[in-house]
Design an enzyme around this catalytic site. Structure first.
Site, PDB file in Angstrom:
ATOM      1  N   TYR A 111       0.829  -1.204   0.000  1.00  0.00           N
ATOM      2  CA  TYR A 111       0.000   0.000   0.000  1.00  0.00           C
ATOM      3  C   TYR A 111       0.862   1.253   0.000  1.00  0.00           C
ATOM      4  O   TYR A 111       0.706   2.129  -0.850  1.00  0.00           O
ATOM      5  CB  TYR A 111      -0.920  -0.017   1.224  1.00  0.00           C
ATOM      6  CG  TYR A 111      -1.886   1.136   1.277  1.00  0.00           C
ATOM      7  CD1 TYR A 111      -2.960   1.212   0.394  1.00  0.00           C
ATOM      8  CD2 TYR A 111      -1.745   2.143   2.224  1.00  0.00           C
ATOM      9  CE1 TYR A 111      -3.862   2.266   0.438  1.00  0.00           C
ATOM     10  CE2 TYR A 111      -2.644   3.200   2.281  1.00  0.00           C
ATOM     11  CZ  TYR A 111      -3.700   3.258   1.395  1.00  0.00           C
ATOM     12  OH  TYR A 111      -4.593   4.309   1.451  1.00  0.00           O
TER      13      TYR A 111
ATOM     14  N   GLU B 245       4.127   1.833  -0.689  1.00  0.00           N
ATOM     15  CA  GLU B 245       4.964   2.041  -1.873  1.00  0.00           C
ATOM     16  C   GLU B 245       4.123   2.139  -3.148  1.00  0.00           C
ATOM     17  O   GLU B 245       4.504   2.831  -4.098  1.00  0.00           O
ATOM     18  CB  GLU B 245       6.011   0.931  -2.005  1.00  0.00           C
ATOM     19  CG  GLU B 245       7.039   0.904  -0.874  1.00  0.00           C
ATOM     20  CD  GLU B 245       8.038   2.056  -0.927  1.00  0.00           C
ATOM     21  OE1 GLU B 245       7.695   3.160  -1.400  1.00  0.00           O
ATOM     22  OE2 GLU B 245       9.185   1.845  -0.488  1.00  0.00           O
TER      23      GLU B 245
ATOM     24  N   ASN C  69      -6.001   9.865   8.463  1.00  0.00           N
ATOM     25  CA  ASN C  69      -7.065   9.012   9.006  1.00  0.00           C
ATOM     26  C   ASN C  69      -8.440   9.683   8.946  1.00  0.00           C
ATOM     27  O   ASN C  69      -8.646  10.729   9.553  1.00  0.00           O
ATOM     28  CB  ASN C  69      -6.762   8.645  10.458  1.00  0.00           C
ATOM     29  CG  ASN C  69      -5.528   7.770  10.577  1.00  0.00           C
ATOM     30  OD1 ASN C  69      -4.430   8.220  10.284  1.00  0.00           O
ATOM     31  ND2 ASN C  69      -5.707   6.528  10.998  1.00  0.00           N
TER      32      ASN C  69
ATOM     33  N   VAL D  95     -11.216   3.440  14.331  1.00  0.00           N
ATOM     34  CA  VAL D  95     -12.483   4.044  14.743  1.00  0.00           C
ATOM     35  C   VAL D  95     -13.626   3.044  14.607  1.00  0.00           C
ATOM     36  O   VAL D  95     -14.403   2.831  15.548  1.00  0.00           O
ATOM     37  CB  VAL D  95     -12.782   5.329  13.931  1.00  0.00           C
ATOM     38  CG1 VAL D  95     -14.170   5.876  14.270  1.00  0.00           C
ATOM     39  CG2 VAL D  95     -11.728   6.401  14.210  1.00  0.00           C
TER      40      VAL D  95
ATOM     41  N   PHE E 170     -13.272   0.079  17.194  1.00  0.00           N
ATOM     42  CA  PHE E 170     -13.638   0.406  18.579  1.00  0.00           C
ATOM     43  C   PHE E 170     -15.151   0.569  18.725  1.00  0.00           C
ATOM     44  O   PHE E 170     -15.741   0.098  19.701  1.00  0.00           O
ATOM     45  CB  PHE E 170     -12.933   1.694  19.025  1.00  0.00           C
ATOM     46  CG  PHE E 170     -11.454   1.544  19.257  1.00  0.00           C
ATOM     47  CD1 PHE E 170     -10.818   0.315  19.174  1.00  0.00           C
ATOM     48  CD2 PHE E 170     -10.680   2.650  19.570  1.00  0.00           C
ATOM     49  CE1 PHE E 170      -9.452   0.181  19.390  1.00  0.00           C
ATOM     50  CE2 PHE E 170      -9.312   2.537  19.794  1.00  0.00           C
ATOM     51  CZ  PHE E 170      -8.695   1.300  19.701  1.00  0.00           C
TER      52      PHE E 170
ATOM     53  N   ARG F 108       1.085  10.216  13.865  1.00  0.00           N
ATOM     54  CA  ARG F 108       0.507  10.644  12.599  1.00  0.00           C
ATOM     55  C   ARG F 108      -0.290  11.919  12.855  1.00  0.00           C
ATOM     56  O   ARG F 108      -1.278  11.921  13.575  1.00  0.00           O
ATOM     57  CB  ARG F 108      -0.405   9.556  12.024  1.00  0.00           C
ATOM     58  CG  ARG F 108      -0.977   9.892  10.683  1.00  0.00           C
ATOM     59  CD  ARG F 108       0.051   9.855   9.559  1.00  0.00           C
ATOM     60  NE  ARG F 108       0.231   8.539   8.994  1.00  0.00           N
ATOM     61  CZ  ARG F 108       1.424   7.947   8.900  1.00  0.00           C
ATOM     62  NH1 ARG F 108       2.499   8.534   9.338  1.00  0.00           N
ATOM     63  NH2 ARG F 108       1.523   6.760   8.364  1.00  0.00           N
TER      64      ARG F 108
END
Length: 308
Positions: free
Chosen positions: A140, A142, A169, A183, A186, A272
């Site tokens: 994904y 690269e 995200n 997300v 959870f 991130r």
């Protein structure tokens, strides 16, 4: 035309563009997207749904191309890593070829994963990234990096008009319930009363952008002057630890779910967070929906989805 148009992001973009009076050709092979995501659009005379895999050429007449086709969650893109790389690379070549022939403006949905496990924080567009080229996420990471290379080479060599966005995200209604993203994971676990699974100690951070904000960024970039190519970060710069996210979901859903900690997958980024200065200055864009409000909307969607 939107490739990956029946996916999480593609379905929201299809809706937005139809509401603005456009004719939308939605192209998808339904590897990770679903017809359910766009079933409410099928009766619209300005909407067309086509089953097609972008690793094969497509001969249609369009004036704008949004290239969103690619499984974006680790569970989906690691299931067939060779096909994931082909979708990013061959898909980019085929869509760029179509853009070159039709003189269409073309948009590439790239990713914050091009930054890898970053040494610079927050990440700005000038940072080249720190990516493992042979890891389990490389198909994904690269693939998307190579797609960006192709876009800029077509821009320089063939004068194709390109727009490249790096997505951080994103969450919201129509996320796949079993895609392994934090997300949706959870929320679904909490609604089912299951243990909430955290990988690592939960101290790794992410920045969560609500889908409506992201789509607004897409549309503004596509409408920007020809010289604005990107890449441009689109995401929410508010940063949360994974443990904080789990606790926020649990507080909203209630129930007796416990937090359970499992080993961290390899090459999982520790941090991130986007620097969105360029998006603010170039597109007059910034996120408006904060996590508290966005989680409420997403929980409401999944509550109804799981009842259906």
């Amino acid at each position: 035309m939107i490739t990956g148009g029946a996916g999480f992001l593609g379905s929201h973009l299809s809706e937005r563009l139809l509401n603005e009076g456009n004719d939308v050709l939605c192209v998808d092979n339904f590897y990770s997207g679903t017809k359910d995501n766009v079933s409410h659009l099928v009766g619209n005379p300005h909407f067309e749904l086509m089953r097609h895999d972008v690793t094969f050429p497509l001969y249609v007449e369009v004036d704008e191309i949004y290239n969103l086709a690619c499984p974006a969650s680790p569970i989906h893109y690691q299931r067939d890593p060779v096909q994931t790389t082909k979708t990013s690379v061959h898909g980019a070549i085929n869509m760029l070829g179509l853009a070159k022939r039709t003189k269409a403006r073309i948009f590439q949905a790239s990713t914050s994963e091009v930054y890898g496990d970053p040494e610079v924080h927050p990440q700005e567009e000038s940072y080249w990234g720190r990516v493992n080229p042979i890891g389990i996420r490389s198909c994904y990471d690269e693939g998307k990096r190579c797609a960006e290379t192709l876009f800029f080479d077509y821009y320089r060599q063939h004068k194709v008009e390109i727009k490249v966005v790096r997505i951080f995200n994103t969450y919201g209604p129509r996320m796949h319930p079993n895609d392994g993203r934090v997300v949706s994971n959870f929320i679904v676990q909490a609604l089912r009363g299951e243990d909430i699974t955290i990988y690592g100690d939960g101290s790794q951070t992410r920045s969560f952008c609500y889908v409506d904000d992201l789509i607004e960024g897409f549309v503004r970039l596509m409408a920007s002057p020809a010289g604005v190519t990107g890449p441009i970060n689109i995401g929410n710069p508010n940063e949360f630890t994974i443990k904080e996210l789990a606790e926020a979901v649990l507080a909203k859903v209630g129930g007796k779910s416990r937090l359970v900690f499992n080993p961290l997958p390899s090459d999982d980024p520790k941090q991130r967070r986007p620097d969105v200065t360029l998006a603010k200055n170039t597109l007059d864009w910034q996120p408006r929906v904060q996590l508290d409000e966005g989680l409420d909307k997403t929980i409401h969607y999944f509550r109804n989805f799981l009842k259906a």
